[in-house]
Design a protein around this motif. Structure first.
Motif, PDB file in Angstrom:
ATOM      1  N   TRP A   1       0.214  52.946  66.028  1.00 44.65           N
ATOM      2  CA  TRP A   1       0.970  54.331  66.524  1.00 44.65           C
ATOM      3  C   TRP A   1       0.335  55.546  66.169  1.00 44.65           C
ATOM      4  O   TRP A   1       0.374  56.453  66.419  1.00 44.65           O
ATOM      5  CB  TRP A   1       2.441  54.171  66.298  1.00 44.65           C
TER       6      TRP A   1
ATOM      7  N   ARG B   1      -2.721  56.754  67.657  1.00 38.24           N
ATOM      8  CA  ARG B   1      -2.348  57.257  68.898  1.00 38.24           C
ATOM      9  C   ARG B   1      -1.424  58.814  68.951  1.00 38.24           C
ATOM     10  O   ARG B   1      -1.839  59.368  69.954  1.00 38.24           O
ATOM     11  CB  ARG B   1      -1.485  56.343  69.722  1.00 38.24           C
ATOM     12  N   ILE B   2      -0.933  59.007  67.867  1.00 39.81           N
ATOM     13  CA  ILE B   2      -0.180  60.227  68.006  1.00 39.81           C
ATOM     14  C   ILE B   2      -0.827  61.636  67.291  1.00 39.81           C
ATOM     15  O   ILE B   2      -0.645  62.824  67.504  1.00 39.81           O
ATOM     16  CB  ILE B   2       1.116  60.263  67.335  1.00 39.81           C
TER      17      ILE B   2
ATOM     18  N   PHE C   1      -4.732  55.041  74.930  1.00 41.51           N
ATOM     19  CA  PHE C   1      -4.054  55.349  73.796  1.00 41.51           C
ATOM     20  C   PHE C   1      -2.598  55.445  74.444  1.00 41.51           C
ATOM     21  O   PHE C   1      -1.460  55.367  73.814  1.00 41.51           O
ATOM     22  CB  PHE C   1      -4.423  56.734  73.093  1.00 41.51           C
ATOM     23  N   VAL C   2      -2.330  55.995  75.627  1.00 42.61           N
ATOM     24  CA  VAL C   2      -1.159  56.334  76.250  1.00 42.61           C
ATOM     25  C   VAL C   2      -0.715  54.982  76.951  1.00 42.61           C
ATOM     26  O   VAL C   2       0.829  54.858  76.916  1.00 42.61           O
ATOM     27  CB  VAL C   2      -1.124  57.526  77.258  1.00 42.61           C
TER      28      VAL C   2
ATOM     29  N   GLU D   1       1.134  50.599  75.515  1.00 45.65           N
ATOM     30  CA  GLU D   1       2.445  49.888  75.521  1.00 45.65           C
ATOM     31  C   GLU D   1       3.050  49.688  76.673  1.00 45.65           C
ATOM     32  O   GLU D   1       4.164  48.887  76.576  1.00 45.65           O
ATOM     33  CB  GLU D   1       3.610  50.898  74.578  1.00 45.65           C
TER      34      GLU D   1
ATOM     35  N   LYS E   1       9.077  58.456  72.775  1.00 38.94           N
ATOM     36  CA  LYS E   1       7.359  58.077  72.736  1.00 38.94           C
ATOM     37  C   LYS E   1       6.615  58.851  73.852  1.00 38.94           C
ATOM     38  O   LYS E   1       5.556  59.013  73.669  1.00 38.94           O
ATOM     39  CB  LYS E   1       7.596  56.404  72.916  1.00 38.94           C
TER      40      LYS E   1
ATOM     41  N   LEU F   1       2.933  58.384  73.106  1.00 39.06           N
ATOM     42  CA  LEU F   1       2.830  57.016  73.039  1.00 39.06           C
ATOM     43  C   LEU F   1       3.149  56.167  74.280  1.00 39.06           C
ATOM     44  O   LEU F   1       2.945  54.900  74.312  1.00 39.06           O
ATOM     45  CB  LEU F   1       3.834  56.289  71.836  1.00 39.06           C
TER      46      LEU F   1
ATOM     47  N   LYS G   1      -0.339  67.746  71.021  1.00 39.56           N
ATOM     48  CA  LYS G   1       0.026  66.847  69.582  1.00 39.56           C
ATOM     49  C   LYS G   1      -0.203  67.718  68.442  1.00 39.56           C
ATOM     50  O   LYS G   1       0.375  67.557  67.484  1.00 39.56           O
ATOM     51  CB  LYS G   1      -1.123  65.655  69.526  1.00 39.56           C
TER      52      LYS G   1
ATOM     53  N   TYR H   1       5.763  63.411  64.052  1.00 36.32           N
ATOM     54  CA  TYR H   1       6.671  62.431  64.557  1.00 36.32           C
ATOM     55  C   TYR H   1       6.895  61.521  63.654  1.00 36.32           C
ATOM     56  O   TYR H   1       5.801  61.155  62.710  1.00 36.32           O
ATOM     57  CB  TYR H   1       5.905  61.574  65.788  1.00 36.32           C
TER      58      TYR H   1
ATOM     59  N   PRO I   1       8.791  57.806  63.199  1.00 31.87           N
ATOM     60  CA  PRO I   1       9.432  56.745  63.775  1.00 31.87           C
ATOM     61  C   PRO I   1      10.531  56.277  63.060  1.00 31.87           C
ATOM     62  O   PRO I   1      10.583  56.701  61.788  1.00 31.87           O
ATOM     63  CB  PRO I   1       8.104  55.836  64.011  1.00 31.87           C
TER      64      PRO I   1
END
Lengths: 561, 241
Positions: free
Chosen positions: A409, A412-413, A556-557, A560, B47, B52, B75, B80, B82
């Motif tokens: 994660w 990815r962010i 990456f998006v 999930e 997300k 995400l 970004k 962020y 979590p």
């Protein structure tokens, strides 16, 4: 027994993701790709497997002609048991000590002994899958060529089930002792990895020394071939000094007399003994290695102003930061260190150093030089091809995302461009490939002094050729990274992506090999051939890079979903 | 600062609507609370905002930057944290913070000052040179929080931020949130702790079964129910309807 069955059942369901393999899951279109990819990979590996079968047939027939039919089985057992032992060390470390299942089992009111037995059985099942692929043809080919009877096939079947037990038990004993007695201090992981390598080299070293002492065959002796032809157990007896189990298995399957049956019983009993020793060791030391074994020492020492300033002053470009993080995790996680980094040392050791130590090269040196010098152009490209193949077998690139698992994660962010992700993640596998190139060339140089062209073409192309293989590995992993693992071993070993990457790497190497072959046949200058290869590698790399740029951003998006 | 327009997300080929056509806005200088029962769609929404998950439809604008069109730029404006702080356990705390500072382009002077400051605030100065694997859950939460703060994001996004934090760190985090808002930055967080949301948030949105069922200031939410009630009572009534 009830406890063992219960623990093993849960471990097998979890470890092999048996629910995920159900037909219901495959009905979803998204899941259909998995068996398709699997079939594709198997299909891609069939030619290599056929070559393996051909090799076995050739070797078996040779030994039969030399009146040493039993040696074929014994030698095969020797090789496979050594491989099971070497790779078993990492499986045991991962599954016995770093699997999350262990944290669930330990608080339960079950005997420690039953936990170790159930874990052993799970690894054994995994070993069976691999071993059957390589061992069934050994027994079948030998049986067909020697005209064996039903008893041989029955004993072969029993042997198949018994063979992995002793080497795996020995791996487990060594690993449990290492984990128990290196449960010290802050550098636990490092000490353990070093101990593992030391154990490996000690055991290999003992094998080599015994082999040299007791198997001093002077092939030049006049009566050597006479002895071979008159004593059908000559080679098998010599092998027995280093690996008595190989001797017992080999002689038992010759099925000559009652002695063969006795040898078979001894072989089975020896395996039972190893298993018993493993259970005994497990009862005594397993808990000691595991409780507190995963604890990490924290020094809680405040950094001085100077230390702090030093640590935060260095600014890295994003791709460098990605690389440093990737490399740190690779080196500091024992499973990744063993599966990704250690192969760089092990491969040259097994291919070059062991034969040097074991074999008598003084008489062969001249022959090797005579082979090398006139064929240098072909050998250079052969070395490049071999290096590329080894690059394809290294799982570092193709597990770059899988190794992050539940931490992905973060990657990815963060605002890091796909370009920096690609560069950062390519550096670790590239450095490892460069190390392999250097170690292998230095090693070859000890046998036969190599020329500059070998370094440039063999080494240079071997390194350059690894770039498209690395990029394709990263592409394969971003398509379907394995992120939900409870045991880091599953990210690198039980990961279909690794097989797919090997097949793709093999394909790239084959294509370049074929192109090189055709160019040689067309009598092109070998420098031009090198340039053409480099152009193909560059074009392929650019194509893969461009595909990766868009795929990483997209995946990456999507991951999930 | 953050605009959510007609945002939707479905699973299982559209049969499960995790987020159903939601709209809300987080203004500069505001703390915005995002509340809802378990499975309401809070984490799915967050997300999508942080990149995400890809929305099925709708727009997410962060400082007027569409996060689907200009992902990297978007970004850079946010950070962020979590609900479950999983970070690289084989790194030391300081290595992790340097990594974050590198990827967000924080210069040497700023990172020294900020890392020092937040380590002191969250009492992690003695543990920062240890491996993250030696940290407790709360310490991991803190290191991730510090990592999220060192590049001074304009929009600070947190999912259940108070879970695992000790009282002092909880208090300090609230103070940090208030200070950031006084500087014109924004905070967007989801929580189950309604008392915190009630005391801290300028505005609140309540999501249930993928839909926003109420949003506004505490006064506006009370006005919906027509009587003086705590947020807990309002929340329970709205989500049970």
């Amino acid at each position: 027994m009830r406890e063992i069955i219960a623990l093993t059942k849960i471990s097998l369901i979890n470890g092999f993701n048996l629910h995920g393999l159900s037909f219901k899951n495959l009905k979803q279109i998204k899941q259909i790709w998995k068996p398709i990819i699997f079939i594709f990979v198997i299909a891609a590996l069939i030619p290599a497997y056929l070559l393996y079968l051909n090799f076995l047939e050739t070797v078996n027939v040779s030994f039969i002609k030399l009146n040493q039919s039993g040696y074929f089985i014994a030698l095969s057992y020797n090789v496979i048991s050594l491989l099971i032992f070497i790779f078993g060390l990492t499986y045991i470390m991962a599954y016995f000590y770093f699997s999350r299942e262990t944290e669930i089992f330990l608080p339960l009111p079950v005997k420690q002994r039953n936990i170790v037995i159930s874990k052993f059985i799970v690894i054994l099942v995994y070993e069976y899958i691999i071993d059957f692929i390589f061992l069934i043809p050994v027994f079948l080919i030998n049986g067909i060529n020697t005209g064996a009877n039903v008893a041989y096939y029955i004993m072969s079947l029993i042997s198949l089930l018994i063979i992995p037990i002793a080497p795996l038990a020995l791996s487990a004993i060594v690993m449990m002792l290492i984990m128990k007695y290196t449960n010290i201090g802050g550098k636990k992981d490092l000490i353990r990895v070093i101990s593992m390598f030391l154990s490996l080299f000690i055991i290999l070293g003992i094998q080599i020394i015994i082999q040299k002492q007791f198997t001093n065959i002077d092939v030049g002796q006049e009566d050597f071939f006479l002895k071979l032809l008159t004593d059908n157990k000559m080679l098998i007896n010599k092998l027995g000094y280093t690996n008595p189990l190989a001797k017992w298995l080999g002689t038992s399957l010759m099925l000559e007399n009652v002695g063969s049956v006795i040898n078979f019983i001894i072989f089975i009993l020896a395996n039972i003994l190893f298993f018993g020793l493993f259970v005994f060791t497990g009862e005594k030391v397993y808990l000691g290695g595991i409780i507190g074994g995963n604890e990490v020492i924290s020094k809680k020492k405040q950094l001085t102003k100077n230390e702090f300033d030093k640590k935060v002053s260095k600014i890295n470009k994003p791709y460098m930061s990605i690389f440093k993080t990737d490399w740190t995790i690779l080196i500091k996680t024992p499973i990744y260190l063993l599966n990704c980094v250690s192969t760089v040392i092990l491969i040259p050791f097994i291919l070059i150093i062991m034969p040097i130590i074991v074999g008598d090269f003084s008489s062969s040196l001249g022959a090797l030089k005579e082979l090398y010098e006139p064929n240098i152009q072909y050998i250079n490209y052969g070395i490049a091809g071999v290096l590329m193949l080894f690059g394809a077998m290294n799982p570092t690139a193709v597990t770059t995302f899988s190794r992050e698992g539940r931490y992905l994660w973060l990657s990815r962010i963060i605002p890091v461009s796909p370009k920096d992700q690609i560069i950062g993640r390519s550096l670790s596998p590239l450095i490892l490939q460069a190390l392999l190139v250097i170690i292998l060339l230095v090693g070859i140089n000890f046998i036969v002094p190599i020329e500059v062209s070998t370094i440039i073409i063999g080494g240079g192309l071997g390194l350059a050729g690894s770039v498209p293989i690395i990029l394709s590995g990263i592409l394969i992993d971003i398509q379907k990274p394995k992120l939900k693992w409870t045991n880091p071993q599953r990210a690198v070993k039980q990961n279909l992506n690794v097989l797919v990457a090997m097949a793709v790497g093999l394909l790239i190497t084959l294509i370049l090999g074929l192109v090189t072959y055709f160019m040689f046949n067309s009598n092109l200058n070998y420098i031009i051939i090198a340039v053409v290869n480099l152009i193909i590698i560059t074009v392929l790399s650019i194509i893969l890079y461009r595909i990766l740029l868009t795929r990483i951003e997209k995946r990456f998006v999507e991951i999930e979903d | 600062m953050l605009k959510i327009q007609n945002l939707s997300k479905t699973y299982s080929n559209g049969s499960i609507k995790a987020v159903d056509n939601i709209n809300f806005e987080v203004r500069p200088g505001e703390i915005f609370g995002f509340l809802g029962p378990n499975g309401a769609g809070k984490t799915t929404t967050i997300k999508m905002i942080v990149g995400l998950l890809r929305p099925d439809s709708g727009k997410i604008l962060i400082k007027d930057i569409d996060n689907q069109e200009e992902m990297i730029e978007a970004k850079k404006q946010i950070s962020y944290v979590p609900d479950n702080p999983e970070v690289f356990e084989k790194l030391k705390g300081i290595e992790y913070l340097n990594f974050i500072a590198d990827v967000y382009g924080v210069n040497a002077e700023d990172r020294k000052e900020r890392i020092n400051h937040y380590l002191e605030v969250f009492s992690l100065d003695k543990a920062v040179n240890d491996l993250i694997s030696s940290y407790s859950h709360g310490m991991k939460q803190k290191i991730v929080l510090i990592g999220a703060l060192i590049h001074e994001p304009d929009l600070f996004i947190l999912d259940e931020p108070m879970v695992g934090l000790d009282p002092k760190s909880s208090f300090n985090l609230k103070e940090i949130m208030r200070k950031r808002c006084s500087e014109g930055k924004s905070v967007f967080f989801s929580t189950h702790v309604l008392e915190v949301a009630e005391k801290l948030c300028d505005r609140i949105a309540i999501i249930n079964k993928g839909k926003i069922i109420a949003q506004g200031t505490m006064e506006q939410l009370r006005a919906l129910e027509g009587q003086e009630q705590s947020l807990e009572q309002i929340f329970l009534e709205l989500t049970e309807q």
